[in-house]
Write an enzyme that holds these catalytic residues in place. Structure first.
Site, PDB file in Angstrom:
ATOM      1  N   HIS A 193       0.837  -1.199   0.000  1.00  0.00           N
ATOM      2  CA  HIS A 193       0.000   0.000   0.000  1.00  0.00           C
ATOM      3  C   HIS A 193       0.870   1.246   0.000  1.00  0.00           C
ATOM      4  O   HIS A 193       0.638   2.192  -0.754  1.00  0.00           O
ATOM      5  CB  HIS A 193      -0.918  -0.022   1.230  1.00  0.00           C
ATOM      6  CG  HIS A 193      -2.103   0.881   1.118  1.00  0.00           C
ATOM      7  ND1 HIS A 193      -2.183   2.082   1.778  1.00  0.00           N
ATOM      8  CD2 HIS A 193      -3.255   0.767   0.411  1.00  0.00           C
ATOM      9  CE1 HIS A 193      -3.346   2.656   1.488  1.00  0.00           C
ATOM     10  NE2 HIS A 193      -4.015   1.887   0.658  1.00  0.00           N
ATOM     11  N   HIS A 214      -4.565   6.183  -5.490  1.00  0.00           N
ATOM     12  CA  HIS A 214      -5.775   6.780  -4.917  1.00  0.00           C
ATOM     13  C   HIS A 214      -6.255   7.949  -5.767  1.00  0.00           C
ATOM     14  O   HIS A 214      -5.552   8.425  -6.639  1.00  0.00           O
ATOM     15  CB  HIS A 214      -5.520   7.256  -3.482  1.00  0.00           C
ATOM     16  CG  HIS A 214      -5.379   6.130  -2.519  1.00  0.00           C
ATOM     17  ND1 HIS A 214      -4.180   5.501  -2.305  1.00  0.00           N
ATOM     18  CD2 HIS A 214      -6.286   5.489  -1.743  1.00  0.00           C
ATOM     19  CE1 HIS A 214      -4.350   4.529  -1.420  1.00  0.00           C
ATOM     20  NE2 HIS A 214      -5.621   4.493  -1.065  1.00  0.00           N
ATOM     21  N   HIS A 223      -7.163  -2.044  -5.200  1.00  0.00           N
ATOM     22  CA  HIS A 223      -7.441  -2.623  -3.884  1.00  0.00           C
ATOM     23  C   HIS A 223      -8.084  -4.003  -3.996  1.00  0.00           C
ATOM     24  O   HIS A 223      -7.893  -4.840  -3.122  1.00  0.00           O
ATOM     25  CB  HIS A 223      -8.303  -1.670  -3.052  1.00  0.00           C
ATOM     26  CG  HIS A 223      -7.540  -0.474  -2.557  1.00  0.00           C
ATOM     27  ND1 HIS A 223      -7.402   0.677  -3.300  1.00  0.00           N
ATOM     28  CD2 HIS A 223      -6.841  -0.269  -1.411  1.00  0.00           C
ATOM     29  CE1 HIS A 223      -6.660   1.543  -2.614  1.00  0.00           C
ATOM     30  NE2 HIS A 223      -6.306   1.002  -1.473  1.00  0.00           N
ATOM     31  N   HIS A 354     -15.373   5.286   2.572  1.00  0.00           N
ATOM     32  CA  HIS A 354     -14.032   4.703   2.657  1.00  0.00           C
ATOM     33  C   HIS A 354     -13.057   5.574   3.450  1.00  0.00           C
ATOM     34  O   HIS A 354     -12.450   5.129   4.419  1.00  0.00           O
ATOM     35  CB  HIS A 354     -13.468   4.427   1.254  1.00  0.00           C
ATOM     36  CG  HIS A 354     -11.986   4.259   1.253  1.00  0.00           C
ATOM     37  ND1 HIS A 354     -11.122   5.279   0.913  1.00  0.00           N
ATOM     38  CD2 HIS A 354     -11.200   3.219   1.628  1.00  0.00           C
ATOM     39  CE1 HIS A 354      -9.878   4.856   1.051  1.00  0.00           C
ATOM     40  NE2 HIS A 354      -9.889   3.615   1.479  1.00  0.00           N
ATOM     41  N   HIS A 358     -11.310   5.166   7.471  1.00  0.00           N
ATOM     42  CA  HIS A 358      -9.870   5.220   7.758  1.00  0.00           C
ATOM     43  C   HIS A 358      -9.592   6.192   8.909  1.00  0.00           C
ATOM     44  O   HIS A 358      -8.869   5.876   9.851  1.00  0.00           O
ATOM     45  CB  HIS A 358      -9.097   5.699   6.523  1.00  0.00           C
ATOM     46  CG  HIS A 358      -8.678   4.585   5.621  1.00  0.00           C
ATOM     47  ND1 HIS A 358      -7.565   3.818   5.850  1.00  0.00           N
ATOM     48  CD2 HIS A 358      -9.232   4.096   4.489  1.00  0.00           C
ATOM     49  CE1 HIS A 358      -7.442   2.911   4.891  1.00  0.00           C
ATOM     50  NE2 HIS A 358      -8.445   3.058   4.048  1.00  0.00           N
ATOM     51  N   PHE A 375      -1.440   6.542   4.462  1.00  0.00           N
ATOM     52  CA  PHE A 375      -1.286   5.516   3.423  1.00  0.00           C
ATOM     53  C   PHE A 375      -0.156   4.538   3.743  1.00  0.00           C
ATOM     54  O   PHE A 375      -0.287   3.341   3.541  1.00  0.00           O
ATOM     55  CB  PHE A 375      -1.007   6.169   2.068  1.00  0.00           C
ATOM     56  CG  PHE A 375      -2.199   6.860   1.472  1.00  0.00           C
ATOM     57  CD1 PHE A 375      -3.456   6.287   1.527  1.00  0.00           C
ATOM     58  CD2 PHE A 375      -2.065   8.084   0.834  1.00  0.00           C
ATOM     59  CE1 PHE A 375      -4.560   6.915   0.972  1.00  0.00           C
ATOM     60  CE2 PHE A 375      -3.157   8.722   0.274  1.00  0.00           C
ATOM     61  CZ  PHE A 375      -4.405   8.144   0.339  1.00  0.00           C
ATOM     62  N   HIS A 388     -11.400  -2.765   3.669  1.00  0.00           N
ATOM     63  CA  HIS A 388     -11.381  -2.740   2.204  1.00  0.00           C
ATOM     64  C   HIS A 388     -12.174  -3.872   1.585  1.00  0.00           C
ATOM     65  O   HIS A 388     -12.608  -3.786   0.440  1.00  0.00           O
ATOM     66  CB  HIS A 388      -9.945  -2.701   1.680  1.00  0.00           C
ATOM     67  CG  HIS A 388      -9.506  -1.296   1.433  1.00  0.00           C
ATOM     68  ND1 HIS A 388      -9.785  -0.633   0.264  1.00  0.00           N
ATOM     69  CD2 HIS A 388      -8.889  -0.413   2.243  1.00  0.00           C
ATOM     70  CE1 HIS A 388      -9.338   0.605   0.357  1.00  0.00           C
ATOM     71  NE2 HIS A 388      -8.789   0.771   1.545  1.00  0.00           N
TER      72      HIS A 388
HETATM   73 CU   LIG Z   1      -8.270   2.499   2.032  1.00  0.00          CU
END
Ligand SMILES: [Cu+2]
Length: 639
Positions: A193, A214, A223, A354, A358, A375, A388
């Protein structure tokens, strides 16, 4: 919630009128980016009608940068993808299209230490063990076939299957015990990631730019592949090839908390870097900042969460417009685009819930938003993959449940479908996987256990509210809303002039609609889209602003986001490296600051709800919430 029957008069604050950013002429329709657009300074001209609006034109004028020969493109061919382009342009045009729109690819042999870590003091970088491209194979379904279909189940039901739970814990424990030299180890999986999201890989053929998966249409596919191999690795480590990941069912009341199995402190699923205030709390699916306040009772929070889910999933599904796939999945991102795209933006799927999940999960005490809020560290929390898994489930529901029809469920462009990523599989073999092979979960050998979808049908409380507002409740599935005449709010008729910084206050402006009183057929074929273009600069905080349509409420930035009838959506962004340090986004060149970014919101269903389908214009309210100091709104249009 503001009621529709109470007239409110809104005035635009004087700061808008005295603003130094004001241009001499209004620039409300400066940006139109659909189908083909300019990349790397190449020219893309568009025909416009007298209104400066190209919406209804079937043809588009394109200039070949090599020969300066203009081409007239048929928009219908653009929708058909590259095949259609060949037909429209002939071979010369096809070459032009290739240079214009090549897929964006990682130069995986040139992985560099990511300097995105929040203050450089974390002794880690993001590069996995080097990929040997001589032995890297292209993904083929037959090489990864499983005999038993994996079924991903909700994490809150995990205790019902002790055997599976023991397997899961055992697999994670083994993964955590693998040496760093093994690409399947827990820390190396987290680095995947970090590498793809914090710019460790240059873009192939464009080594001055870094790849970032992203905030673009790469997000869902990347993902999905990431979890696909993570899941296979876990299965391999316990010798159970049908092992399936759980999903964090945050779209259901029973799943709107951090799942219990991740909270046992002696479990390999535990991660200490989480928000201790949120361990037992009902989630706020629009959460991005603690400063927004949290004094809402659980029932109200639940209702808001469900309405948010409904607006995210069902509203953009009402029309059959093929272009809307980008609204949901993310904006185009092609070779030559700067990080996160020259003009790019996260789709609905990525923005909320999403991003908010996080931020909800990340530590409230440790600097740098570890683990889930940054990230580079997000993949260190086993909960990341469970989160995810539900994001992936949303994509699968959007495709299969909400769009069972025959029109495109993903963008049809070849430069989207042919983008690829590198992963290590369950045998630690390198494999190159393509976006085009990620669309069908059943073909990939897994599916999601069915679960009640409360956001598909309207809740009782919302029904009552709707009845009070003299309208027929929304029906599940394909929406059919009959509206009755309402006493409308008195809204400002003022059009603000752009660009305008979002730093100082709420922006309210009138926006003209290109076409009003649209026919049923037209609405089915074309999604009316609100397009907000803006410059996005550096921010240490998570970024968020909210958008409302025809809402007379006097919103304040410090209030909690209100998910009401008028709520259209939010822009959210997780910073690279998170807050607290100077390292975030520092790998980006100065000219990359103030990136052109776009937020696109589907309007068809919302305008029905607001009884505004016959109006010439709508009023748009933009409320800054967090990290918006460097945002400058440059265009607000309806396409
Ligand atoms: Cu994510």
């Amino acid at each position: 919630m503001a009621t529709l029957s109470s007239p409110t008069i809104i005035t635009t604050t004087s700061i808008l009128l005295n603003n130094p950013f004001l241009p001499k002429t209004p620039q409300l329709s400066a940006h139109h980016h659909r189908g083909v657009r300019s990349v790397n300074g190449k020219v893309s001209c568009q025909t416009k009608n007298n209104n400066g609006n190209d919406e209804n034109n079937q043809f588009q004028l394109i200039q070949n940068p090599n020969t300066n020969t203009p081409y007239l493109l048929d928009r219908r061919n653009i929708l058909l993808g590259l095949g259609g382009m060949y037909a429209a342009l002939g071979s010369e045009g096809a070459n032009y299209y290739n240079t214009l729109a090549a897929p964006i690819l990682p130069d995986v042999e040139k992985c560099t230490l990511s300097d995105a870590l929040w203050d450089g003091s974390v002794g880690d970088h993001c590069c996995p063990p080097p990929f040997d491209l001589n032995i890297t194979k292209d993904f083929e379904f037959k090489n990864y076939h499983n005999h038993v279909k994996k079924v991903r189940r909700p994490a809150h039901k995990a205790y019902e299957d002790q055997e599976w739970l023991n397997d899961y814990k055992r697999a994670i424990a083994i993964m955590k015990s693998l040496p760093m030299s093994d690409p399947r180890s827990h820390m190396q999986q987290a680095r995947v990631h970090c590498a793809y999201c914090d710019g460790s890989y240059p873009v192939l053929g464009h080594n001055d730019t870094r790849l970032e998966v992203h905030a673009s249409w790469l997000f869902p596919s990347f993902h999905r592949w990431y979890l696909y191999f993570y899941e296979r690795i876990l299965g391999k480590l316990i010798n159970k090839p049908d092992f399936a990941l759980p999903y964090w069912n945050w779209d259901h009341r029973d799943g709107m908390r951090i799942p219990e199995i991740f909270k046992e402190m002696d479990s390999p699923l535990f991660d200490p870097n989480r928000n201790t205030n949120h361990l037992d709390k009902m989630m706020n699916l629009s959460f991005v900042s603690d400063e927004e306040g949290s004094d809402v009772n659980e029932d109200d929070q639940y209702e808001e969460n469900i309405l948010l889910m409904r607006k995210a999933m069902v509203y953009p599904s009402v029309s059959d417009d093929p272009n809307k796939a980008e609204l949901f999945l993310g904006s185009p991102y092609r070779a030559g685009d700067k990080m996160e795209g020259d003009v790019s933006g996260a789709g609905i799927l990525e923005r909320m819930p999403h991003n908010s999940v996080h931020v909800w999960t990340r530590s409230n005490t440790i600097k740098g938003n570890q683990d889930m809020g940054a990230f580079w560290s997000a993949g260190r929390d086993p909960l990341f993959y469970c989160h995810h898994s539900n994001v992936d489930r949303m994509w699968s529901l959007w495709t299969d449940v909400l769009h069972g029809g025959n029109f495109p469920k993903t963008p049809e462009y070849d430069d989207y479908r042919n983008a690829y990523f590198y992963f290590y599989d369950e045998n630690a073999n390198p494999v190159r996987v393509y976006v085009r092979d990620s669309f069908d979960t059943e073909r990939l050998g897994y599916k999601y256990e069915d679960q009640e979808l409360p956001w598909m049908s309207i809740t009782q409380q919302q029904q009552q509210q709707q009845r009070q507002q003299q309208r027929q409740p929304l029906l599940g599935g394909r929406l059919k809303t009959r509206t009755f005449s309402l006493v409308k709010k008195v809204l400002t008729e003022l059009k603000v002039m752009l660009p305008l910084p979002l730093k100082y206050s709420v922006i309210k402006t009138k926006v003209d609609r290109p076409k009003k009183s649209r026919t049923k057929e037209d609405k089915l074929e074309h999604e009316e889209v609100l397009v907000i273009n803006f410059k996005l600069g550096k921010s240490k905080d998570f970024i968020k602003f909210d958008v409302y349509i025809n809402d007379g409420t006097d919103y304040k930035p410090e209030d909690k986001t209100k998910i009401n009838l008028e709520y259209a959506g939010s822009f959210t962004s997780l910073t690279h490296g998170g807050g607290g340090g100077g390292g975030d986004m520092s790998h980006m060149a100065e000219e990359d600051m103030g990136k052109n970014t776009v937020l696109k919101l589907a309007l068809n269903q919302l305008l029905e709800d607001l009884d505004a389908t016959d109006d010439d214009s709508i009023q748009v309210t933009i409320v800054p919430k967090s990290g918006t100091d460097s945002i400058v709104i440059t265009g607000i249009d309806i396409e």
